[in-house]
Design an enzyme around this catalytic site. Structure first.
Site, PDB file in Angstrom:
ATOM      1  N   SER A   1       5.928 -17.236  16.883  1.00 40.97           N
ATOM      2  CA  SER A   1       7.272 -17.532  16.390  1.00 40.97           C
ATOM      3  C   SER A   1       7.515 -16.931  15.012  1.00 40.97           C
ATOM      4  O   SER A   1       6.627 -16.925  14.149  1.00 40.97           O
ATOM      5  CB  SER A   1       7.501 -19.044  16.313  1.00 40.97           C
ATOM      6  OG  SER A   1       8.731 -19.356  15.691  1.00 40.97           O
TER       7      SER A   1
ATOM      8  N   GLU B   1       9.176 -18.339  12.893  1.00 37.94           N
ATOM      9  CA  GLU B   1       9.159 -19.464  11.960  1.00 37.94           C
ATOM     10  C   GLU B   1       7.917 -19.438  11.079  1.00 37.94           C
ATOM     11  O   GLU B   1       7.914 -19.998   9.981  1.00 37.94           O
ATOM     12  CB  GLU B   1       9.219 -20.781  12.724  1.00 37.94           C
ATOM     13  CG  GLU B   1      10.544 -21.063  13.422  1.00 37.94           C
ATOM     14  CD  GLU B   1      11.634 -21.491  12.459  1.00 37.94           C
ATOM     15  OE1 GLU B   1      11.305 -22.139  11.438  1.00 37.94           O
ATOM     16  OE2 GLU B   1      12.808 -21.202  12.730  1.00 37.94           O
TER      17      GLU B   1
ATOM     18  N   TYR C   1       6.295 -27.379  13.252  1.00 38.12           N
ATOM     19  CA  TYR C   1       6.332 -26.417  14.353  1.00 38.12           C
ATOM     20  C   TYR C   1       5.736 -25.083  13.914  1.00 38.12           C
ATOM     21  O   TYR C   1       4.905 -24.496  14.609  1.00 38.12           O
ATOM     22  CB  TYR C   1       7.769 -26.222  14.823  1.00 38.12           C
ATOM     23  CG  TYR C   1       7.964 -25.112  15.831  1.00 38.12           C
ATOM     24  CD1 TYR C   1       7.744 -25.335  17.192  1.00 38.12           C
ATOM     25  CD2 TYR C   1       8.384 -23.845  15.431  1.00 38.12           C
ATOM     26  CE1 TYR C   1       7.915 -24.308  18.115  1.00 38.12           C
ATOM     27  CE2 TYR C   1       8.562 -22.819  16.350  1.00 38.12           C
ATOM     28  CZ  TYR C   1       8.326 -23.057  17.692  1.00 38.12           C
ATOM     29  OH  TYR C   1       8.494 -22.043  18.603  1.00 38.12           O
TER      30      TYR C   1
END
Length: 323
Positions: free
Chosen positions: A125, A127, A149
């Site tokens: 990801s 992120e 996450y």
């Protein structure tokens, strides 16, 4: 005929990946925690629910993972499972880390115990990078996760890299930036925006409340991103790749595009509230996907504006709006 096992096949990416692999004449198996009660709406929407073998697998249970792999005997495993909401990870951090990190670790261990011949794709990801600011992230950019996450995805990324180097496994991580499709769940803000715009245009809703409209993301198209996943497992040497469009837009631009599709002025219908802001938010996310192009021959073809229009067209049809 090659066999693929897709963990998380009922999600957006899993369903589109299954469709792609079926078109490539793969035998496709997919996992859900409980195959008997799995929500197969995405598979049904894509017309492939009868063409995949669905089995139960709990990613955090090594025995369950081993049994699923033993039953399906795949050439390739795509790990797309685990808790997928950044916002929810602040409320359920332990479950988020366990479902992502333990799941990837169990898959890696099963592959190693079975001789290491199975190729693994792990869903990473963007992120993990945190705020990139004006400098686009590439594969060498350090991780600075800003949510549970992102911490989980960062840990899984390094587990994959470690097993690749320590045991010679063919395993890699696709560091995917934001990607949408018509099968995106409404719990994601992009589909929430599109659905609200369609409902307002149809006269079934009056307002949409959002959080920070100034955040900026690189939005692409999920059916294209799963092509990159398959390409990563078809190379001679495993490596990690950023998958993105290379273009960043604000959430405000996304909102404006969605409402404009329905001939609406978004400022008349959209309000903001701090209740929808995350405890720790990434402000700007930028990507440099040039390595994927140079080594995989992959490049995005669909950018934010077209992605929004495709989603809006689907929402318009589902809302049964007059032409």
């Amino acid at each position: 005929m090659k066999k693929a096992l897709i963990a998380g096949i009922t999600g957006q990416d899993g369903a589109h990946l299954a469709k792609l692999l079926l078109e490539k004449d793969y035998e496709v198996w997919g996992t859900s925690r409980d195959a008997g009660s799995a929500r197969i709406g995405n598979l049904r929407t894509l017309g492939i629910e009868a063409r995949v073998a669905l089995i139960s697998m709990a990613p955090n249970d090594f025995r369950s993972v081993y049994q699923a792999v033993d039953r399906s005997e795949p050439d390739e495993i795509y790990y797309l499972s685990g808790q997928s909401s950044v916002g929810l990870s602040f409320e359920q951090p332990a479950e988020t880390l366990e479902s992502i990190v333990s799941g990837v670790l169990n898959i890696l261990e099963v592959i190693r115990f079975r001789g290491g011949a199975i190729r693994l794709y792990n869903a990473g990801s963007s992120e993990c990078f945190g705020n990139t600011g004006s400098q686009p992230a590439d594969e060498a950019t350090p991780f600075m996760p800003r949510s549970p996450y992102a911490v989980a995805k960062s840990s899984a990324h390094w587990l994959v890299a470690n097993y690749r180097e320590a045991y010679g496994l063919f395993c890699c991580t696709g560091i995917l930036f934001n990607h949408e499709s018509t099968t995106r769940p409404e719990r994601f803000v992009t589909q929430k925006i599109v659905t609200a715009a369609a409902q307002i245009a149809a006269g079934n809703r009056k307002k949409l409340i959002l959080g920070n409209l100034d955040i900026a993301r690189d939005w692409g198209w999920a059916p294209e991103y799963v092509e990159a996943m398959a390409l990563m497992l078809s190379t001679k040497t495993p490596a990690d790749y950023i998958i993105a469009t290379g273009q960043t837009n604000s959430l405000r631009d996304f909102v404006s595009e969605a409402f404009s599709f329905f001939n609406l002025d978004w400022q008349e219908y959209v309000e903001t509230s701090d209740a929808f802001r995350r405890p720790n938010e990434i402000q700007i996310s930028r990507a440099d996907p040039s390595r994927a192009f140079s080594e995989l021959g992959w490049a995005a073809r669909t950018f934010m504006r077209r992605a929004v229009h495709e989603m809006c067209e689907a929402a318009k049809n589902s809302s049964k709006m007059p032409p």
